[in-house]
Design an enzyme around this catalytic site. Sequence first.
Site, PDB file in Angstrom:
ATOM      1  N   LYS A   1       0.858  -1.184   0.000  1.00  0.00           N
ATOM      2  CA  LYS A   1       0.000   0.000   0.000  1.00  0.00           C
ATOM      3  C   LYS A   1       0.890   1.229   0.000  1.00  0.00           C
ATOM      4  CE  LYS A   1      -3.552   2.354   2.676  1.00  0.00           C
ATOM      5  NZ  LYS A   1      -4.495   2.247   3.799  1.00  0.00           N
TER       6      LYS A   1
ATOM      7  N   LYS B   1      -2.318  -1.459  -3.771  1.00  0.00           N
ATOM      8  CA  LYS B   1      -3.169  -0.265  -3.682  1.00  0.00           C
ATOM      9  C   LYS B   1      -2.327   0.980  -3.809  1.00  0.00           C
ATOM     10  CE  LYS B   1      -6.093   2.050  -0.394  1.00  0.00           C
ATOM     11  NZ  LYS B   1      -6.535   2.128   0.958  1.00  0.00           N
TER      12      LYS B   1
HETATM   13  C1  PBG Z   1      -7.147   3.287   5.823  1.00  0.00           C
HETATM   14  C2  PBG Z   1      -7.497   3.286   4.392  1.00  0.00           C
HETATM   15  C3  PBG Z   1      -7.352   4.310   3.445  1.00  0.00           C
HETATM   16  C4  PBG Z   1      -7.923   3.821   2.269  1.00  0.00           C
HETATM   17  C5  PBG Z   1      -8.379   2.542   2.525  1.00  0.00           C
HETATM   18  N1  PBG Z   1      -8.099   2.223   3.839  1.00  0.00           N
HETATM   19  C6  PBG Z   1      -6.811   5.672   3.587  1.00  0.00           C
HETATM   20  C7  PBG Z   1      -5.372   5.866   3.790  1.00  0.00           C
HETATM   21  O1  PBG Z   1      -4.578   4.945   3.910  1.00  0.00           O
HETATM   22  O2  PBG Z   1      -4.972   7.046   3.864  1.00  0.00           O
HETATM   23  C8  PBG Z   1      -8.035   4.580   0.972  1.00  0.00           C
HETATM   24  C9  PBG Z   1      -9.110   4.112   0.060  1.00  0.00           C
HETATM   25  C10 PBG Z   1      -9.433   5.030  -1.050  1.00  0.00           C
HETATM   26  O3  PBG Z   1      -8.793   6.070  -1.279  1.00  0.00           O
HETATM   27  O4  PBG Z   1     -10.388   4.704  -1.769  1.00  0.00           O
HETATM   28  N2  PBG Z   1      -5.808   3.120   6.138  1.00  0.00           N
END
Ligand code: PBG
Length: 338
Positions: free
Chosen positions: A210, A263
């Site tokens: 991520k 992601k």
């Molecule tokens: C929580 C999380 C996030 C997203 C999914 N889970 C935000 C982040 O990490 O800042 C983002 C999902 C999206 O932008 O659609 N950690």
Amino acid sequence: MTTPTFPTLRPRRLRQNATMRRMVQETTLSPADFIYPLFVRTGTGIKNPIGSMPGQFQLSLDMLAAEVKEVQTLGIPAVILFGIPAQKDACGSDNYDPHGIVPSAIRVIKEATPDLLVLSDMCFCEYTDHGHCGVINQPGADHYNASLPEGYLLNDPTLELLGRASVVHAQAGADIIAPSGMIDGMVGGIRQALDAEGFTHIPIMSYAAKYASNFYGPFREAAEGAPSFGDRSQYQMDPANSREALKEVAIDVAEGADMIMVKPAMPYLDIIAAVRRQYSLPVAAYQVSGEFAMIHAAAANGWLNLEKSALESLMCIKRAGADMILTYFAKDAARWMV
Ligand code: PBG
């Protein structure tokens, strides 16, 4: 021997009509590929539109049953939950409160649609008052460590809370735990906590690679979880790195991840493809809020065709190697595909 080429080879022969193209199509897209994100909040009768994510809403618990029945009817097998709690605090306690927003939502959904899979996004940023994904090093606060910088995310105390919250979500009926905080040891910690309580059958889908991405912008509005200081680059990955993604995935696989996620999706297709090549586990990709918002914004200006661009983006994410796609387009795409 010479390799045949034009005019012997004419690739257009296989593109001459729709049936021929369908026969040689390498990748297919189906509603069964999708996981639909839902934003749940306290209150009643609430269906708050999320401005930067057209057609997406924050829903109160009483609005959930109708929503998940629709998702199931469309042939989508799973939803993933994000909670907006009534109260936030330093350690995000709503996330491990059995009566917190997500455990409550899980019970509502399992009652309305027992066969719809519920993934619980396991992270603390929506529940902490500082908006970071775990416990923060602050003088006077729990677990303060003078050897670490102030504002540093405390890894190991966060692991304990992730384990605790995962058990609470499993007790509420979550089918899959999806840790998304990029906390070192999160998969192993959660596996151990689940197993200790008898939840050996609950799979973990790890947000393994991520990235600290700007494409999460609209999500911050949707989940009300923007960090109050700094950003997430202490724990999420640098967009410049790809070898590091394979290292992150290797660690999560070794810790027992059942499925792995990359992601965001579209700017990171090379990462999806590399993970697909090296691992045999199911690979998920998250088409994030910013990817969704960009396509909508361009379509609203008349610059892109919404339906065709959205379906193309999803097809390309699958072609790159994703088995599953977390996408805000899930419901619309399922309708467009029939
Ligand atoms: C929580 C999380 C996030 C997203 C999914 N889970 C935000 C982040 O990490 O800042 C983002 C999902 C999206 O932008 O659609 N950690």
